[in-house]
Write a protein that holds these residues in place. Structure first.
Motif, PDB file in Angstrom:
ATOM      1  N   TYR A   3       0.834  -1.187   0.000  1.00  0.00           N
ATOM      2  CA  TYR A   3       0.000   0.000   0.000  1.00  0.00           C
ATOM      3  C   TYR A   3       0.876   1.247   0.000  1.00  0.00           C
ATOM      4  N   VAL A   4       0.357   2.314  -0.556  1.00  0.00           N
ATOM      5  CA  VAL A   4       1.069   3.589  -0.631  1.00  0.00           C
ATOM      6  C   VAL A   4       0.793   4.397   0.636  1.00  0.00           C
ATOM      7  N   ALA A   5       1.843   5.027   1.169  1.00  0.00           N
ATOM      8  CA  ALA A   5       1.691   5.962   2.280  1.00  0.00           C
ATOM      9  C   ALA A   5       2.427   7.238   1.909  1.00  0.00           C
ATOM     10  N   TYR A   6       1.830   8.359   2.229  1.00  0.00           N
ATOM     11  CA  TYR A   6       2.448   9.655   1.992  1.00  0.00           C
ATOM     12  C   TYR A   6       2.944  10.214   3.320  1.00  0.00           C
ATOM     13  N   ILE A   7       4.188  10.643   3.321  1.00  0.00           N
ATOM     14  CA  ILE A   7       4.733  11.357   4.469  1.00  0.00           C
ATOM     15  C   ILE A   7       4.959  12.784   3.990  1.00  0.00           C
ATOM     16  N   HIS A   8       4.419  13.726   4.717  1.00  0.00           N
ATOM     17  CA  HIS A   8       4.528  15.111   4.301  1.00  0.00           C
ATOM     18  C   HIS A   8       4.860  15.982   5.504  1.00  0.00           C
ATOM     19  N   LYS A   9       5.524  17.082   5.242  1.00  0.00           N
ATOM     20  CA  LYS A   9       5.896  17.996   6.317  1.00  0.00           C
ATOM     21  C   LYS A   9       5.982  19.418   5.783  1.00  0.00           C
ATOM     22  N   PHE A  15       5.523  15.791  11.041  1.00  0.00           N
ATOM     23  CA  PHE A  15       5.442  14.913   9.879  1.00  0.00           C
ATOM     24  C   PHE A  15       4.055  14.284   9.870  1.00  0.00           C
ATOM     25  N   GLY A  16       3.323  14.435   8.777  1.00  0.00           N
ATOM     26  CA  GLY A  16       2.005  13.831   8.640  1.00  0.00           C
ATOM     27  C   GLY A  16       2.099  12.583   7.775  1.00  0.00           C
ATOM     28  N   VAL A  17       1.246  11.606   8.052  1.00  0.00           N
ATOM     29  CA  VAL A  17       1.218  10.367   7.268  1.00  0.00           C
ATOM     30  C   VAL A  17      -0.228  10.063   6.904  1.00  0.00           C
ATOM     31  N   SER A  18      -0.456   9.760   5.626  1.00  0.00           N
ATOM     32  CA  SER A  18      -1.789   9.369   5.161  1.00  0.00           C
ATOM     33  C   SER A  18      -1.641   8.364   4.038  1.00  0.00           C
ATOM     34  N   SER A  19      -2.749   7.702   3.708  1.00  0.00           N
ATOM     35  CA  SER A  19      -2.731   6.697   2.650  1.00  0.00           C
ATOM     36  C   SER A  19      -4.004   6.794   1.824  1.00  0.00           C
ATOM     37  N   PRO A  20      -3.875   6.848   0.493  1.00  0.00           N
ATOM     38  CA  PRO A  20      -5.078   6.890  -0.338  1.00  0.00           C
ATOM     39  C   PRO A  20      -5.875   5.585  -0.279  1.00  0.00           C
ATOM     40  N   ASP A  21      -5.234   4.503   0.146  1.00  0.00           N
ATOM     41  CA  ASP A  21      -5.923   3.214   0.238  1.00  0.00           C
ATOM     42  C   ASP A  21      -6.835   3.118   1.460  1.00  0.00           C
ATOM     43  N   PHE A  22      -6.557   3.929   2.475  1.00  0.00           N
ATOM     44  CA  PHE A  22      -7.323   3.887   3.719  1.00  0.00           C
ATOM     45  C   PHE A  22      -7.770   5.298   4.089  1.00  0.00           C
ATOM     46  N   PRO A  23      -8.782   5.832   3.386  1.00  0.00           N
ATOM     47  CA  PRO A  23      -9.253   7.190   3.657  1.00  0.00           C
ATOM     48  C   PRO A  23      -9.614   7.366   5.132  1.00  0.00           C
ATOM     49  N   GLY A  24      -9.188   8.462   5.697  1.00  0.00           N
ATOM     50  CA  GLY A  24      -9.487   8.752   7.092  1.00  0.00           C
ATOM     51  C   GLY A  24      -8.447   8.224   8.058  1.00  0.00           C
ATOM     52  N   CYS A  25      -7.528   7.402   7.591  1.00  0.00           N
ATOM     53  CA  CYS A  25      -6.471   6.868   8.447  1.00  0.00           C
ATOM     54  C   CYS A  25      -5.263   7.791   8.303  1.00  0.00           C
ATOM     55  N   ILE A  26      -5.166   8.748   9.214  1.00  0.00           N
ATOM     56  CA  ILE A  26      -4.077   9.725   9.175  1.00  0.00           C
ATOM     57  C   ILE A  26      -3.461   9.834  10.561  1.00  0.00           C
ATOM     58  N   THR A  27      -2.212  10.254  10.597  1.00  0.00           N
ATOM     59  CA  THR A  27      -1.529  10.440  11.873  1.00  0.00           C
ATOM     60  C   THR A  27      -0.355  11.374  11.659  1.00  0.00           C
ATOM     61  N   ALA A  28       0.369  11.663  12.738  1.00  0.00           N
ATOM     62  CA  ALA A  28       1.520  12.558  12.645  1.00  0.00           C
ATOM     63  C   ALA A  28       2.499  12.250  13.769  1.00  0.00           C
ATOM     64  N   GLY A  29       3.706  12.751  13.601  1.00  0.00           N
ATOM     65  CA  GLY A  29       4.726  12.616  14.637  1.00  0.00           C
ATOM     66  C   GLY A  29       5.717  13.757  14.541  1.00  0.00           C
ATOM     67  N   GLU A  34       8.975   8.808  14.787  1.00  0.00           N
ATOM     68  CA  GLU A  34       7.705   8.811  15.512  1.00  0.00           C
ATOM     69  C   GLU A  34       6.533   8.733  14.548  1.00  0.00           C
ATOM     70  N   ALA A  35       6.613   9.436  13.423  1.00  0.00           N
ATOM     71  CA  ALA A  35       5.537   9.393  12.426  1.00  0.00           C
ATOM     72  C   ALA A  35       5.376   7.976  11.889  1.00  0.00           C
ATOM     73  N   GLU A  36       6.478   7.290  11.631  1.00  0.00           N
ATOM     74  CA  GLU A  36       6.410   5.908  11.151  1.00  0.00           C
ATOM     75  C   GLU A  36       5.761   4.997  12.196  1.00  0.00           C
ATOM     76  N   ARG A  37       6.177   5.144  13.446  1.00  0.00           N
ATOM     77  CA  ARG A  37       5.601   4.332  14.531  1.00  0.00           C
ATOM     78  C   ARG A  37       4.102   4.613  14.672  1.00  0.00           C
ATOM     79  N   MET A  38       3.735   5.877  14.616  1.00  0.00           N
ATOM     80  CA  MET A  38       2.325   6.249  14.738  1.00  0.00           C
ATOM     81  C   MET A  38       1.510   5.745  13.548  1.00  0.00           C
TER      82      MET A  38
END
Length: 68
Positions: A3-9, A15-29, A34-38
């Motif tokens: 699956y694709v994940a976007y890390i953006h800052k 650092f924010g993390v989101s995935s187009p495959d799982f809408p609404g599943c977002i997190t940050a670190g 920390e962003a990867e762990r989250m």
């Protein structure tokens, strides 16, 4: 399955993390580690909810056909 994940800052954000495959599943670190762990934690909880709801796993996003 991958699956694709976007890390953006932005300069003033974590650092924010989101995935187009799982809408609404977002997190940050605060840090990339920390962003990867989250992200793993958020995806775990998201998938658990999908299983509980009887939702099927989405097909992985095909990055080859979605280039800008």
């Amino acid at each position: 399955m991958q699956y694709v994940a976007y890390i953006h800052k932005d300069p003033t954000s974590d650092f924010g993390v989101s995935s187009p495959d799982f809408p609404g599943c977002i997190t940050a670190g605060e840090t990339l580690a920390e962003a990867e762990r989250m992200a793993f934690e958020a995806l775990s909880l998201h998938l658990k909810g999908m299983v509980e709801d009887g939702a099927p796993n989405p097909e992985p996003w095909d990055i080859e056909f979605r280039r800008a």
